[in-house]
Every structure is written in C-alpha cells, then in structure tokens.
Write a protein that holds these residues in place. Structure first.
Motif, PDB file in Angstrom:
ATOM      1  N   ALA A 252       0.830  -1.208   0.000  1.00  0.00           N
ATOM      2  CA  ALA A 252       0.000   0.000   0.000  1.00  0.00           C
ATOM      3  C   ALA A 252       0.864   1.257   0.000  1.00  0.00           C
ATOM      4  O   ALA A 252       0.580   2.224  -0.718  1.00  0.00           O
ATOM      5  CB  ALA A 252      -0.925  -0.010   1.213  1.00  0.00           C
TER       6      ALA A 252
ATOM      7  N   ARG B  20      -1.562   3.849  -1.888  1.00  0.00           N
ATOM      8  CA  ARG B  20      -2.973   3.560  -1.664  1.00  0.00           C
ATOM      9  C   ARG B  20      -3.157   3.169  -0.201  1.00  0.00           C
ATOM     10  O   ARG B  20      -2.193   2.945   0.521  1.00  0.00           O
ATOM     11  CB  ARG B  20      -3.467   2.417  -2.570  1.00  0.00           C
ATOM     12  N   THR B  21      -4.404   3.054   0.221  1.00  0.00           N
ATOM     13  CA  THR B  21      -4.664   2.618   1.591  1.00  0.00           C
ATOM     14  C   THR B  21      -4.549   1.108   1.681  1.00  0.00           C
ATOM     15  O   THR B  21      -4.686   0.390   0.682  1.00  0.00           O
ATOM     16  CB  THR B  21      -6.063   3.044   2.048  1.00  0.00           C
TER      17      THR B  21
ATOM     18  N   ALA C  47      -7.706  -0.538   0.518  1.00  0.00           N
ATOM     19  CA  ALA C  47      -7.879  -0.571  -0.943  1.00  0.00           C
ATOM     20  C   ALA C  47      -7.097  -1.722  -1.555  1.00  0.00           C
ATOM     21  O   ALA C  47      -7.607  -2.441  -2.434  1.00  0.00           O
ATOM     22  CB  ALA C  47      -7.425   0.756  -1.543  1.00  0.00           C
TER      23      ALA C  47
END
Length: 286
Positions: free
Chosen positions: A25, A30-31, A34
């Motif tokens: 991540a 990104r998280t 996600a």
C-alpha cells in the motif's frame, strides 16, 4: 472468459514482491484497505487463493506462483502497448550490480534483448562480489542488484536456483589415494559454506589447493591444473570439463541468486525488472 484488470494485477504483484499489504500500500500510494480489496477481488475473479499467511507475512500459494508469471507478462504487454500508441520512449540510466558468475552467463541474452528494444536506456553494469553488491545496494549506489540471497536481508523479486559443477582441466586425473585439491572462493564469499557442506556430505578428503577471488581467477586456476573448482556450467573455460557424477566425487553445489530492486526505482529500472521477470517466466515455463 477471465477479464484480468491490470490494475488488480499490479497490486497483486506488489504484494507478492514486498510480502505485506501494508508495504504494498505504501509503495502504491494507496490505503491498506484498498489493496486488500483488490487482492480479494482478484482471488474472487480467478476462483483460487493466491496468498497464505506465515510468520514472515504473506506467501504465494501454488496458484499464486503460477499467477505471478502470467501477471507480469500481462502488465508488461499492457505497458508496451501504451508506449507504442503514445510514442513514448524510455530513457535514463540504470545502475545494475551483478555478481560476476551470473553476469557472464544467464543475464547476457536478457540484457541484449532489453537493450535492443530500449536503445535510449543506458545501463551501468557493476560487477562485484556478493557482499560488496549488498553493501552498495543498501547504500543506494545501485538501482538493481543480482546477488546471493543470504547477503541481503530483503525479499527478492526473483530467485534463480543455480548449481555449481566441479570443473577440472580436460587432462586432469583425480588421484583417489590423495586428498582432492580444491580451488576455493575467498573467505568473504557466501558460497564457501555450501561448497564445504557438499564436500562433507560424501565424506570426501580434500585440501585447499588455491583461493580464487574472482571468476577469472577461478578459471585460471582450473586451466592451470591446480585442482577442481566449483563453477556455473555456462562459465566453464575452454580446455576444461565437469567432473563425472560419481559417488566418490563431490556433488553439485546449490546456490540461490536473488534479483533486488530499490523501492523508489526509476521507470526504466522498474521496466527492466518486469522485462527480466517476463523473460525468466517464459524460459522457465514447462
């Protein structure tokens, strides 16, 4: 028909490379949620589990290992199509560190093909011993490194399993009544442990006849007839041969070579990583 989204495949490959969702991540910006969702979606799409949990993090399942080869190929082709249609040409310089024995064998054809397709990408090839390559990589002096997996405390992108065969001058005769004269790597080489272990497995009496610090030194000592030396088959010098596979002679020495990339590598370096991965997947595929 499977419709494999390259967006999902990139997340999958990043998790496979780093070994954790958190790390993937961060690299993908990104998280964690996600990336986890992308992996679940991909597993639902293909109908199999791609990762299993272990004490080291996430490990590829058997299905996941199969998926990696195809995912890399799909992503690489997707990138190639984009570059062709937009006319974008890769440029820049890549600092590639390679252990000498490997630079003289497996990587030659791969780098030749990469260079032919990307003539504006310059590649500095730095050949050093395993431990020195690890130091340079940790110091940020290399973008990519190819070295023994025991010298870097990181997860490699690829691992090549190779075998060092015992090589002698063509007219060399092994005298079973005397200790086997062995040409050893220098003290700092991690392959010494595997070499000694292989000799011990068959209770072979041996002595260090010579210490070789480089591949050229090893080849020279073998050609001179000083003794037997462990070498990759592709690097056996002219006028020399591999020892017969007899019960009273040492077996091949198993080594593992890792391919490492900096987390913030340039676009050209990342593309070379995918290129090498794809080439390896295609040549190693049954």
């Amino acid at each position: 028909m499977l419709d494999l989204d390259s967006y999902l495949l990139r997340a999958f490959l990043t998790v496979a490379e780093i070994g954790t969702v958190n790390g993937a991540a961060a690299k993908l910006h990104r998280t964690q949620a996600a990336v986890s969702m992308q992996i679940r979606k991909l597993e639902e799409l293909v109908g199999v589990t791609l990762f299993s949990r272990s004490s080291k993090g996430l490990e590829l399942t058997a299905h996941g290992q199969v998926m990696v080869a195809y995912a890399r190929e799909i992503v690489l082709l997707s990138d190639e199509v984009g570059r062709r249609l937009t006319g974008k040409v890769l440029q820049g310089r890549i600092r590639l560190g390679v252990v000498e024995d490997f630079a003289a064998s497996r990587l030659i054809n791969i780098l030749r093909d990469f260079r032919a397709q990307n003539p504006k990408v310059d590649i500095d090839i730095i050949v050093e011993p395993n431990r020195r390559l690890a130091e340079m990589f940790e110091e940020g002096k290399l973008d990519l490194a190819v070295c023994d997996i025991t010298v870097l405390n990181r997860k490699p992108i690829l691992i090549w399993t190779e075998y060092l065969t015992w090589v002698v001058r063509s007219d060399f005769v092994v005298d079973a009544s005397r200790p086997l004269p062995v040409i050893m790597f220098d003290e700092g080489c991690p392959w010494n442990l595997q070499t000694i272990a292989t000799l011990s497995q068959r209770n072979i009496k041996w002595k260090t006849a010579c210490v070789a610090s480089t591949l050229v030194a090893m080849a020279t000592a073998v050609r001179v007839g000083i003794g037997v030396g462990p070498m990759l088959e592709a690097t056996i010098p002219e006028g020399c041969r591999a020892l017969d596979k007899a019960a009273d002679l040492p077996g091949a020495v198993r080594i593992e070579i890792g391919f490492y990339a900096q987390s913030e590598a340039s676009e050209g370096a990342r593309y070379l990583v995918e290129f090498v991965s794809r080439h390896t997947a295609m040549t190693d595929r049954p």
